[in-house]
Design a protein around this motif. Structure first.
Motif, PDB file in Angstrom:
ATOM      1  N   PHE A  35       1.554 -20.771 145.839  1.00 28.58           N
ATOM      2  CA  PHE A  35       1.103 -20.485 147.198  1.00 28.58           C
ATOM      3  C   PHE A  35      -0.110 -21.342 147.520  1.00 28.58           C
ATOM      4  CE2 PHE A  35       3.686 -16.844 146.490  1.00 28.58           C
ATOM      5  CZ  PHE A  35       4.012 -16.332 147.733  1.00 28.58           C
ATOM      6  N   ASN A  36      -0.093 -22.007 148.655  1.00 27.38           N
ATOM      7  CA  ASN A  36      -1.269 -22.702 149.171  1.00 27.38           C
ATOM      8  C   ASN A  36      -1.946 -21.755 150.153  1.00 27.38           C
ATOM      9  OD1 ASN A  36      -1.261 -25.072 147.787  1.00 27.38           O
ATOM     10  ND2 ASN A  36      -0.314 -26.285 149.397  1.00 27.38           N
ATOM     11  N   VAL A  37      -3.026 -21.150 149.733  1.00 26.33           N
ATOM     12  CA  VAL A  37      -3.773 -20.210 150.574  1.00 26.33           C
ATOM     13  C   VAL A  37      -5.175 -20.773 150.746  1.00 26.33           C
ATOM     14  CG1 VAL A  37      -4.659 -17.854 150.723  1.00 26.33           C
ATOM     15  CG2 VAL A  37      -2.446 -18.259 149.687  1.00 26.33           C
ATOM     16  N   PRO A  38      -5.646 -20.932 151.983  1.00 24.29           N
ATOM     17  CA  PRO A  38      -6.987 -21.502 152.165  1.00 24.29           C
ATOM     18  C   PRO A  38      -8.080 -20.604 151.597  1.00 24.29           C
ATOM     19  CG  PRO A  38      -6.040 -20.840 154.275  1.00 24.29           C
ATOM     20  CD  PRO A  38      -4.991 -20.621 153.240  1.00 24.29           C
ATOM     21  N   ASN A  39      -9.125 -21.243 151.157  1.00 23.42           N
ATOM     22  CA  ASN A  39     -10.263 -20.545 150.566  1.00 23.42           C
ATOM     23  C   ASN A  39     -10.896 -19.567 151.550  1.00 23.42           C
ATOM     24  OD1 ASN A  39     -11.657 -20.102 148.240  1.00 23.42           O
ATOM     25  ND2 ASN A  39     -13.038 -21.841 148.485  1.00 23.42           N
ATOM     26  N   GLU A  40     -10.850 -19.887 152.851  1.00 19.92           N
ATOM     27  CA  GLU A  40     -11.430 -18.991 153.866  1.00 19.92           C
ATOM     28  C   GLU A  40     -10.731 -17.632 153.862  1.00 19.92           C
ATOM     29  OE1 GLU A  40      -9.978 -22.191 155.324  1.00 19.92           O
ATOM     30  OE2 GLU A  40     -11.749 -22.961 154.302  1.00 19.92           O
ATOM     31  N   LEU A  41      -9.414 -17.657 153.644  1.00 20.60           N
ATOM     32  CA  LEU A  41      -8.655 -16.400 153.623  1.00 20.60           C
ATOM     33  C   LEU A  41      -9.041 -15.562 152.404  1.00 20.60           C
ATOM     34  CD1 LEU A  41      -6.420 -15.096 155.393  1.00 20.60           C
ATOM     35  CD2 LEU A  41      -4.785 -15.897 153.695  1.00 20.60           C
ATOM     36  N   THR A  42      -9.228 -16.224 151.268  1.00 13.37           N
ATOM     37  CA  THR A  42      -9.657 -15.527 150.049  1.00 13.37           C
ATOM     38  C   THR A  42     -11.034 -14.930 150.246  1.00 13.37           C
ATOM     39  OG1 THR A  42      -8.377 -17.116 148.756  1.00 13.37           O
ATOM     40  CG2 THR A  42      -9.935 -15.774 147.555  1.00 13.37           C
ATOM     41  N   ASN A  43     -11.922 -15.678 150.887  1.00 16.25           N
ATOM     42  CA  ASN A  43     -13.278 -15.169 151.155  1.00 16.25           C
ATOM     43  C   ASN A  43     -13.248 -14.000 152.141  1.00 16.25           C
ATOM     44  OD1 ASN A  43     -14.363 -17.061 149.446  1.00 16.25           O
ATOM     45  ND2 ASN A  43     -14.796 -18.532 151.080  1.00 16.25           N
ATOM     46  N   LYS A  44     -12.341 -14.060 153.103  1.00 16.85           N
ATOM     47  CA  LYS A  44     -12.242 -13.014 154.129  1.00 16.85           C
ATOM     48  C   LYS A  44     -11.776 -11.682 153.544  1.00 16.85           C
ATOM     49  CE  LYS A  44      -9.739 -12.044 158.441  1.00 16.85           C
ATOM     50  NZ  LYS A  44      -8.732 -12.569 159.374  1.00 16.85           N
ATOM     51  N   TYR A  45     -10.704 -11.713 152.737  1.00 15.04           N
ATOM     52  CA  TYR A  45     -10.118 -10.471 152.218  1.00 15.04           C
ATOM     53  C   TYR A  45     -10.534 -10.120 150.791  1.00 15.04           C
ATOM     54  CZ  TYR A  45      -6.990 -10.641 156.235  1.00 15.04           C
ATOM     55  OH  TYR A  45      -6.486 -10.665 157.498  1.00 15.04           O
ATOM     56  N   GLY A  46     -10.897 -11.108 150.015  1.00 14.81           N
ATOM     57  CA  GLY A  46     -11.213 -10.879 148.611  1.00 14.81           C
ATOM     58  C   GLY A  46     -10.038 -11.299 147.725  1.00 14.81           C
ATOM     59  N   GLU A  47     -10.381 -11.670 146.515  1.00 20.11           N
ATOM     60  CA  GLU A  47      -9.386 -12.214 145.584  1.00 20.11           C
ATOM     61  C   GLU A  47      -8.275 -11.222 145.257  1.00 20.11           C
ATOM     62  OE1 GLU A  47     -10.046 -13.731 141.250  1.00 20.11           O
ATOM     63  OE2 GLU A  47     -11.106 -15.097 142.618  1.00 20.11           O
ATOM     64  N   LYS A  48      -8.634  -9.970 144.984  1.00 19.46           N
ATOM     65  CA  LYS A  48      -7.615  -8.990 144.587  1.00 19.46           C
ATOM     66  C   LYS A  48      -6.618  -8.705 145.713  1.00 19.46           C
ATOM     67  CE  LYS A  48     -10.006  -6.719 140.849  1.00 19.46           C
ATOM     68  NZ  LYS A  48     -10.506  -5.484 140.295  1.00 19.46           N
ATOM     69  N   ILE A  49      -7.092  -8.652 146.947  1.00 19.53           N
ATOM     70  CA  ILE A  49      -6.190  -8.415 148.082  1.00 19.53           C
ATOM     71  C   ILE A  49      -5.217  -9.583 148.227  1.00 19.53           C
ATOM     72  CG2 ILE A  49      -6.082  -8.198 150.604  1.00 19.53           C
ATOM     73  CD1 ILE A  49      -7.080  -5.655 149.418  1.00 19.53           C
ATOM     74  N   ILE A  50      -5.713 -10.806 148.040  1.00 23.08           N
ATOM     75  CA  ILE A  50      -4.841 -11.987 148.135  1.00 23.08           C
ATOM     76  C   ILE A  50      -3.812 -11.966 147.006  1.00 23.08           C
ATOM     77  CG2 ILE A  50      -4.771 -14.517 148.037  1.00 23.08           C
ATOM     78  CD1 ILE A  50      -5.834 -13.320 150.698  1.00 23.08           C
ATOM     79  N   VAL A  51      -4.232 -11.633 145.793  1.00 23.86           N
ATOM     80  CA  VAL A  51      -3.285 -11.544 144.666  1.00 23.86           C
ATOM     81  C   VAL A  51      -2.224 -10.492 144.958  1.00 23.86           C
ATOM     82  CG1 VAL A  51      -3.046 -10.876 142.237  1.00 23.86           C
ATOM     83  CG2 VAL A  51      -4.881 -12.417 142.922  1.00 23.86           C
TER      84      VAL A  51
END
Length: 193
Positions: A35-51
């Motif tokens: 998955f190509n997910v931008p770093n901004e999205l990870t910062n917005k929701y948090g790593e665990k939510i993205i995983v």
């Protein structure tokens, strides 16, 4: 960020998902999904939510019950409540999933996944130890191990990844309960819950 599914469900050992946050080209490697997910999205929701969202999208698009089970277990262990908005947002970004089954069978796969996940859920096990003091102590040592100056070994509880809550009460994954049950019976005790 790399997700090793074998750490969630042992049967999926050597199955990995890659979350690429630097938006570079898809890397090579043996991944089930990338998955190509931008770093901004990870910062917005948090790593665990993205995983969690990546696990859900992968399970749904692959249509596999074991992947769905890994999503359930990850979600429960981390006490997460993702939403359809986050899942759809993550799925909009470029991604690649190696396997895809019949999407019409997704509801059946979800049901199978719920049942499969049940064996990995932690359950409380309450033991009634033997009444004889020597057997009781032998059982305690077998379960919890010995710690001292000169000798130390971990017991069955530690080896199978269970946790002691209080004396004779443990959290154990469902499929590992028979290991404890055999040991308890060997010393004359029984599981009462």
């Amino acid at each position: 960020m790399e997700i090793e599914l074998g750490k969630i469900i042992p049967v999926l050992s050597n199955v990995k998902i890659l979350i690429n946050t630097d938006n570079s080209e898809f890397p090579t490697g043996e991944y089930l999904a990338i998955f190509n997910v931008p770093n901004e999205l990870t910062n917005k929701y948090g790593e665990k939510i993205i995983v969690e969202a990546v696990l859900y999208v992968t399970a749904k698009e692959a249509g596999d019950y074991k992947l769905f089970s890994s999503w359930i277990i990850f979600k429960e262990r981390n006490k997460l409540n993702g939403s359809e908005e986050i899942y759809s947002e993550v799925s909009k970004y470029p991604h690649y999933i190696k396997i895809k089954k019949n999407p019409g069978e997704w509801e059946l796969e979800k049901c199978k996944g719920l049942l499969y996940a049940e064996q990995f859920r932690e359950k409380i096990v309450v033991i009634e130890p033997p009444s004889e003091p020597k057997q009781r102590e032998k059982l305690r040592v077998e379960l919890e191990g010995v710690r001292g100056k000169n000798k130390s070994h971990s017991g069955l509880v530690n080896k199978i990844g269970a946790r002691k809550i209080r004396p004779w009460v443990y959290y154990v994954q469902g499929f590992k309960i028979p290991h404890i049950e055999r040991t308890v019976k060997k010393y004359g005790g029984k599981i009462i819950y």
